[in-house]
Design a protein around this motif. Structure first.
Motif, PDB file in Angstrom:
ATOM      1  N   ASN A   1      39.340  87.649  42.891  1.00 18.26           N
ATOM      2  CA  ASN A   1      39.452  89.077  42.336  1.00 18.26           C
ATOM      3  C   ASN A   1      40.270  90.387  41.974  1.00 18.26           C
ATOM      4  O   ASN A   1      40.146  91.540  42.359  1.00 18.26           O
ATOM      5  N   ARG A   2      40.901  89.761  41.344  1.00 22.68           N
ATOM      6  CA  ARG A   2      42.413  90.369  40.608  1.00 22.68           C
ATOM      7  C   ARG A   2      41.667  91.114  39.516  1.00 22.68           C
ATOM      8  O   ARG A   2      40.985  90.978  38.849  1.00 22.68           O
ATOM      9  N   ARG A   3      42.212  92.078  38.609  1.00 22.55           N
ATOM     10  CA  ARG A   3      42.104  92.595  38.060  1.00 22.55           C
ATOM     11  C   ARG A   3      42.344  92.200  36.218  1.00 22.55           C
ATOM     12  O   ARG A   3      42.839  91.723  36.362  1.00 22.55           O
TER      13      ARG A   3
ATOM     14  N   GLY B   1      36.434  89.428  25.837  1.00 23.10           N
ATOM     15  CA  GLY B   1      37.195  88.898  27.133  1.00 23.10           C
ATOM     16  C   GLY B   1      37.954  89.846  27.263  1.00 23.10           C
ATOM     17  O   GLY B   1      37.796  91.631  27.467  1.00 23.10           O
ATOM     18  N   ALA B   2      39.161  89.677  28.379  1.00 25.35           N
ATOM     19  CA  ALA B   2      39.994  91.063  28.432  1.00 25.35           C
ATOM     20  C   ALA B   2      41.285  90.398  29.311  1.00 25.35           C
ATOM     21  O   ALA B   2      41.950  89.011  29.067  1.00 25.35           O
ATOM     22  N   TYR B   3      42.113  91.129  29.539  1.00 19.79           N
ATOM     23  CA  TYR B   3      44.028  91.187  29.854  1.00 19.79           C
ATOM     24  C   TYR B   3      43.969  91.074  31.168  1.00 19.79           C
ATOM     25  O   TYR B   3      42.660  91.591  31.616  1.00 19.79           O
ATOM     26  N   ASP B   4      45.108  90.588  31.801  1.00 18.88           N
ATOM     27  CA  ASP B   4      45.708  90.427  32.520  1.00 18.88           C
ATOM     28  C   ASP B   4      46.706  91.572  32.534  1.00 18.88           C
ATOM     29  O   ASP B   4      46.626  92.675  31.939  1.00 18.88           O
ATOM     30  N   LEU B   5      47.041  92.124  34.031  1.00 18.45           N
ATOM     31  CA  LEU B   5      47.357  93.313  34.089  1.00 18.45           C
ATOM     32  C   LEU B   5      49.564  93.207  33.786  1.00 18.45           C
ATOM     33  O   LEU B   5      49.191  94.439  32.564  1.00 18.45           O
TER      34      LEU B   5
END
Length: 229
Positions: free
Chosen positions: A155-157, A119-123
């Motif tokens: 479309n947020r990083r 998965g991924a983290y947000d900012l």
């Protein structure tokens, strides 16, 4: 006899012998005057025709018992033959072609890579991991390739978790790997890092980067980039 305004038409009907067909003649002008002095032939009858309920009621009161028979006829509209028509909107025009389907499949594969990689983290989560580093500093690292970011929801990083060490630092060698792959596509970089590579003994490049074997991974990335060129 009923009032003229309440009667649709006064007709003379004759029933041809043996045909079972009734023929109706609609009179011009005032039907009562038109029939004055007219002698009906044998088998012919005078009929009053009306399609309005209020006229029918008035006629019943006016003629009383002089009516021999009352017949109600229901007029049916002719059936419309069903003709197969082409739809106004051609659905086939909205079907994606082979190239478009391939693009869509590529996005699905990339998302699966991200899922498999943890998965991924947000900012804000990345800022927490990196001890409160500024947004500008994170953006700079993304731009120079030392931090990997992929397009996320709205479309947020989003920042794949596989690139971070346990202490919150970023794995060394990410910028060099991107350059060796000869791409700026973050999904391509993620796919390379997260998938077992035969050139590395079916080990994942990201695992070798964590263990400090940067040169070995860079050599595999160069060969991978040459094949994709």
């Amino acid at each position: 006899m009923a009032d003229k305004a309440q009667v649709k038409a006064l007709a003379v009907t004759a029933k041809p012998r043996g045909t079972g067909v009734l023929t109706m003649f609609t009179m011009k002008g005032d039907p009562i005057k038109a029939l004055t002095g007219f002698k009906l032939p044998a088998g012919a009858h005078v009929a009053i025709v009306s399609e309005k309920p209020e006229s029918v009621s008035a006629i019943r009161k006016s003629v009383g018992g002089r009516v021999a028979r009352v017949t109600e006829v229901i007029e049916r509209a002719p059936r419309r033959t069903q003709v197969e028509r082409k739809p106004l909107v051609d659905k086939s025009a909205f079907e994606p072609d082979a190239r478009s389907r391939a693009m869509l499949e590529g996005v699905r594969i990339a998302q699966q890579d991200l899922r498999d990689a943890g998965g991924a983290y947000d900012l804000e989560e990345v800022r927490t991991l990196m001890r409160g580093v500024s947004r500008q500093a994170i953006d700079k690292r993304v731009q120079d390739g030392s931090l990997l970011a992929v397009p996320g929801p709205s479309n947020r990083r989003s920042y794949p978790t596989l690139q971070f060490n346990r202490d919150g630092t970023v794995v060394n060698g990410l910028k060099a790997v991107r350059e060796a792959l000869q791409t700026r596509n973050s999904w391509t970089v993620l796919n390379f890092l997260s998938q077992p590579d035969v050139r590395l003994g079916n080990r994942k490049p990201i695992d070798l980067l964590r263990s400090g074997q940067v040169d070995l991974v860079l050599e595999a990335a160069r060969r991978h980039g040459e094949q994709g060129a």
